[in-house]
Design a protein around this motif. Structure first.
Motif, PDB file in Angstrom:
ATOM      1  N   LEU A 106       0.845  -1.184   0.000  1.00  0.00           N
ATOM      2  CA  LEU A 106       0.000   0.000   0.000  1.00  0.00           C
ATOM      3  C   LEU A 106       0.884   1.238   0.000  1.00  0.00           C
ATOM      4  N   PRO A 107       0.381   2.357  -0.511  1.00  0.00           N
ATOM      5  CA  PRO A 107       1.210   3.573  -0.520  1.00  0.00           C
ATOM      6  C   PRO A 107       1.430   4.104   0.885  1.00  0.00           C
ATOM      7  N   ILE A 108       2.412   4.957   1.028  1.00  0.00           N
ATOM      8  CA  ILE A 108       2.702   5.590   2.316  1.00  0.00           C
ATOM      9  C   ILE A 108       1.818   6.824   2.475  1.00  0.00           C
ATOM     10  N   ALA A 109       1.165   6.919   3.628  1.00  0.00           N
ATOM     11  CA  ALA A 109       0.389   8.114   3.969  1.00  0.00           C
ATOM     12  C   ALA A 109       1.049   8.762   5.186  1.00  0.00           C
ATOM     13  N   GLN A 110       1.433   9.994   5.076  1.00  0.00           N
ATOM     14  CA  GLN A 110       2.116  10.784   6.107  1.00  0.00           C
ATOM     15  C   GLN A 110       3.553  10.320   6.320  1.00  0.00           C
ATOM     16  N   ASP A 111       3.757   9.106   6.847  1.00  0.00           N
ATOM     17  CA  ASP A 111       5.126   8.601   6.970  1.00  0.00           C
ATOM     18  C   ASP A 111       5.081   7.084   7.101  1.00  0.00           C
ATOM     19  N   PRO A 112       6.231   6.398   6.877  1.00  0.00           N
ATOM     20  CA  PRO A 112       6.230   4.933   6.893  1.00  0.00           C
ATOM     21  C   PRO A 112       5.789   4.326   8.220  1.00  0.00           C
ATOM     22  N   ALA A 113       6.176   4.944   9.351  1.00  0.00           N
ATOM     23  CA  ALA A 113       5.826   4.373  10.650  1.00  0.00           C
ATOM     24  C   ALA A 113       4.319   4.416  10.879  1.00  0.00           C
ATOM     25  N   LEU A 114       3.700   5.568  10.622  1.00  0.00           N
ATOM     26  CA  LEU A 114       2.251   5.665  10.791  1.00  0.00           C
ATOM     27  C   LEU A 114       1.525   4.736   9.839  1.00  0.00           C
ATOM     28  N   SER A 115       2.040   4.618   8.621  1.00  0.00           N
ATOM     29  CA  SER A 115       1.415   3.729   7.648  1.00  0.00           C
ATOM     30  C   SER A 115       1.465   2.285   8.122  1.00  0.00           C
ATOM     31  N   ALA A 116       2.620   1.862   8.615  1.00  0.00           N
ATOM     32  CA  ALA A 116       2.740   0.497   9.135  1.00  0.00           C
ATOM     33  C   ALA A 116       1.800   0.285  10.319  1.00  0.00           C
ATOM     34  N   GLN A 117       1.677   1.304  11.168  1.00  0.00           N
ATOM     35  CA  GLN A 117       0.810   1.182  12.344  1.00  0.00           C
ATOM     36  C   GLN A 117      -0.644   0.988  11.945  1.00  0.00           C
ATOM     37  N   VAL A 118      -1.157   1.847  11.060  1.00  0.00           N
ATOM     38  CA  VAL A 118      -2.592   1.763  10.755  1.00  0.00           C
ATOM     39  C   VAL A 118      -2.923   0.530   9.913  1.00  0.00           C
ATOM     40  N   ILE A 119      -1.989   0.095   9.072  1.00  0.00           N
ATOM     41  CA  ILE A 119      -2.220  -1.150   8.321  1.00  0.00           C
ATOM     42  C   ILE A 119      -2.323  -2.319   9.297  1.00  0.00           C
ATOM     43  N   THR A 120      -1.440  -2.347  10.272  1.00  0.00           N
ATOM     44  CA  THR A 120      -1.484  -3.402  11.292  1.00  0.00           C
ATOM     45  C   THR A 120      -2.795  -3.352  12.063  1.00  0.00           C
ATOM     46  N   GLU A 121      -3.237  -2.154  12.421  1.00  0.00           N
ATOM     47  CA  GLU A 121      -4.507  -2.011  13.128  1.00  0.00           C
ATOM     48  C   GLU A 121      -5.647  -2.600  12.305  1.00  0.00           C
ATOM     49  N   GLY A 122      -5.698  -2.259  11.023  1.00  0.00           N
ATOM     50  CA  GLY A 122      -6.770  -2.764  10.167  1.00  0.00           C
ATOM     51  C   GLY A 122      -6.782  -4.274  10.071  1.00  0.00           C
ATOM     52  N   LEU A 123      -5.603  -4.857   9.928  1.00  0.00           N
ATOM     53  CA  LEU A 123      -5.499  -6.318   9.855  1.00  0.00           C
ATOM     54  C   LEU A 123      -6.037  -6.977  11.122  1.00  0.00           C
ATOM     55  N   LEU A 124      -5.573  -6.508  12.270  1.00  0.00           N
ATOM     56  CA  LEU A 124      -5.923  -7.148  13.540  1.00  0.00           C
ATOM     57  C   LEU A 124      -7.396  -6.956  13.876  1.00  0.00           C
ATOM     58  N   LEU A 125      -7.942  -5.783  13.590  1.00  0.00           N
ATOM     59  CA  LEU A 125      -9.343  -5.531  13.892  1.00  0.00           C
ATOM     60  C   LEU A 125     -10.265  -6.382  13.021  1.00  0.00           C
ATOM     61  N   ALA A 126      -9.942  -6.491  11.743  1.00  0.00           N
ATOM     62  CA  ALA A 126     -10.804  -7.258  10.835  1.00  0.00           C
ATOM     63  C   ALA A 126     -10.763  -8.750  11.129  1.00  0.00           C
ATOM     64  N   LEU A 127      -9.625  -9.250  11.597  1.00  0.00           N
ATOM     65  CA  LEU A 127      -9.472 -10.693  11.812  1.00  0.00           C
ATOM     66  C   LEU A 127      -9.927 -11.137  13.197  1.00  0.00           C
TER      67      LEU A 127
END
Length: 489
Positions: free
Chosen positions: A113-134
């Protein structure tokens, strides 16, 4: 499931399924995607063409790739217009990818996925989405269904090393899941007693300080509003006060107060058929989110002292129940004429706010499934925010946006307090139907003297009737992410 951010690009990654994002209107493969399409022998372009994939936000398309390919399956996710990309789009896209990968029995998943704002925040919110959906809550089924996710490894491609950001997301979502599971559990499982036990477990596991005020303690403190609600229940009330204290001098001191009605029958103003009484296990959604925030914050260890408070009880019916027309005296001496026993949450919060106001904190927020009026005003996905402190309002709005949770600031119209005036007491516990969520906030305001304060009415977004974004059907854990971001800000 292990989640790692890696330097590997989507062109070089190998595994079961590769998820890539397309912008809206990106129907022809050109530029940097061309080598990937060539690697998959044209499969990427074929998938776009055959499914008429337009890249609209949240849309998904999948296909198998030839048996000789180092990637077995391809998942496309739409991100909408490139110029409109928001951080939360990554979170919700990750959730859509996770659900699709689970359905496809994927074990190793690569996400580009593209980077939004910065790589760390992007990694954080992608991880959040994965864990919440599963997250699946099968605790009360004899034969769990659906089956748990089989995904074993997820690689977040092109983000470099982001272990700290991923760990932050995992801690935050552990708190959200605790809130979800507290709210989703039936009222014969989550009671004032078991809420206190949950707080004790959090204190033991994470080094928090715990104070439980029993009924006699609350009587000594004059908590007549809270105890008026608790009188009818056979279960004892539990006033729960957890504290996280950082090492060194705290940069700030905060309090979070959650409504903890583990079941609300309506009292003698009983909720009738069709009133949603069967859903009233979730009337402790504020307490659930408060303890979820405590779990996350205790792991993240900010330099902020935080008090987590809930006046837990049931609102039941018995010969001991408070009656319409009764007058209760809160712990700040103010008197309340009870004109509706089903407006009980604000009575418990009244004494909790007085307690928190005396702690000397810099700001405090209460959260409650308080009024149906707020649901009528804002719907099922937006929480109401009331405060006279615009600085605090801004902090909470920014924290909510970062967390992908929606708050809307509502008017704290002092003139509306006229509707709460009583001829025989300082106030009634409900006003006229019009502006009901505003008068509820004005009622709570009477129990705060000096501390900057905000009230969140979360009656709508605490529960989802169907899957939406990162939320599955059921308890959402709203607004744990907002609270954690507020504390960390």
């Amino acid at each position: 499931m292990q989640i790692q951010a890696v330097e590997t690009t989507r062109l070089d990654w190998t595994g079961d399924a590769l998820a890539i994002a397309l912008w809206e209107g990106q129907t022809e493969i050109t530029g940097e995607l061309a080598p990937l399409n060539e690697r998959f022998q044209g499969t990427l372009q074929e998938l776009i063409t055959e499914t008429e994939f337009e890249g609209k936000l949240g849309t998904i398309a999948t296909t198998r790739i030839g048996s000789n390919s180092p990637v077995r399956k391809l998942i496309l996710v739409g991100l909408g217009q490139a110029e409109s990309l928001e951080l939360d789009h990554l979170r919700t896209s990750a959730a859509a990818i996770a659900r699709t990968a689970k359905q496809q029995n994927v074990k190793t998943l690569g996400i580009a996925l593209p980077i939004a704002q910065d790589p760390a925040l992007s990694a954080q919110v992608i991880t959040e989405g994965l864990l919440l959906a599963l997250h699946v809550d099968n605790r009360f089924k004899s034969e769990p269904d659906p089956k748990p996710a089989q995904i074993e490894t997820v690689h977040l491609l092109g983000l470099g090393e982001q272990s700290a950001a991923i760990a932050k997301a995992e801690a935050m979502i552990a708190g959200v899941i605790l809130a979800r599971e507290l709210v989703a559990a039936p009222a014969n499982v989550v009671t004032p007693i078991t809420l206190a036990e949950t707080a004790a477990e959090l204190a033991e596991d994470y080094g928090l300080t715990l104070e439980i005020l029993e009924q006699a303690d609350c009587e000594r403190l004059g908590m007549g509003a809270y105890l008026g609600v608790a009188k009818a229940s056979d279960l004892p009330p539990k006033f729960i006060h957890l504290t996280y204290t950082p090492q060194g001098t705290p940069r700030r001191k905060l309090a979070i107060i959650g409504k903890g009605l583990t079941f609300d029958s309506g009292g003698l103003n009983i909720k009738g058929a069709g009133s949603g009484i069967e859903t009233m296990k979730m009337d402790m959604g504020g307490a659930g989110a408060t303890f979820g925030a405590a779990k996350a914050i205790a792991q993240l260890k900010p330099d902020v002292e935080v008090h987590f408070i809930s006046a837990a009880t049931e609102n039941m019916i018995s010969g001991k129940a408070m009656r319409p027309g009764d007058i209760l005296t809160a712990s700040n001496g103010k008197t309340i004429e009870v004109n509706n026993t089903d407006a009980e949450g604000r009575l418990t919060l009244a004494d909790a706010l007085v307690f928190a106001d005396k702690l000397g904190v810099d700001a405090m927020v209460d959260l409650a499934t308080l009024t149906g009026a707020c649901v009528i005003a804002l719907g099922d996905e937006i929480g109401g925010l009331w405060t006279a402190d615009e600085g605090l309002a801004g902090e909470l709005q920014r924290a909510a946006k970062l967390g992908g949770e929606k708050l809307w600031q509502m008017p704290l119209e002092d003139k509306y307090f006229e509707g709460l005036k009583s001829p025989i007491a300082d106030m009634k516990n409900t006003g006229p139907r019009a502006g009901g969520s505003i008068t509820a906030a004005l009622f709570l305001k009477q129990f705060v003297e000096t501390t900057p304060w905000a009230h969140l009415d979360i009656a709508g977004p605490v529960w989802a009737d169907k899957e939406s974004g990162v939320n599955n059907a059921g308890a959402t854990g709203f607004p744990v992410r907002t609270l954690v971001n507020w504390v960390l800000s």
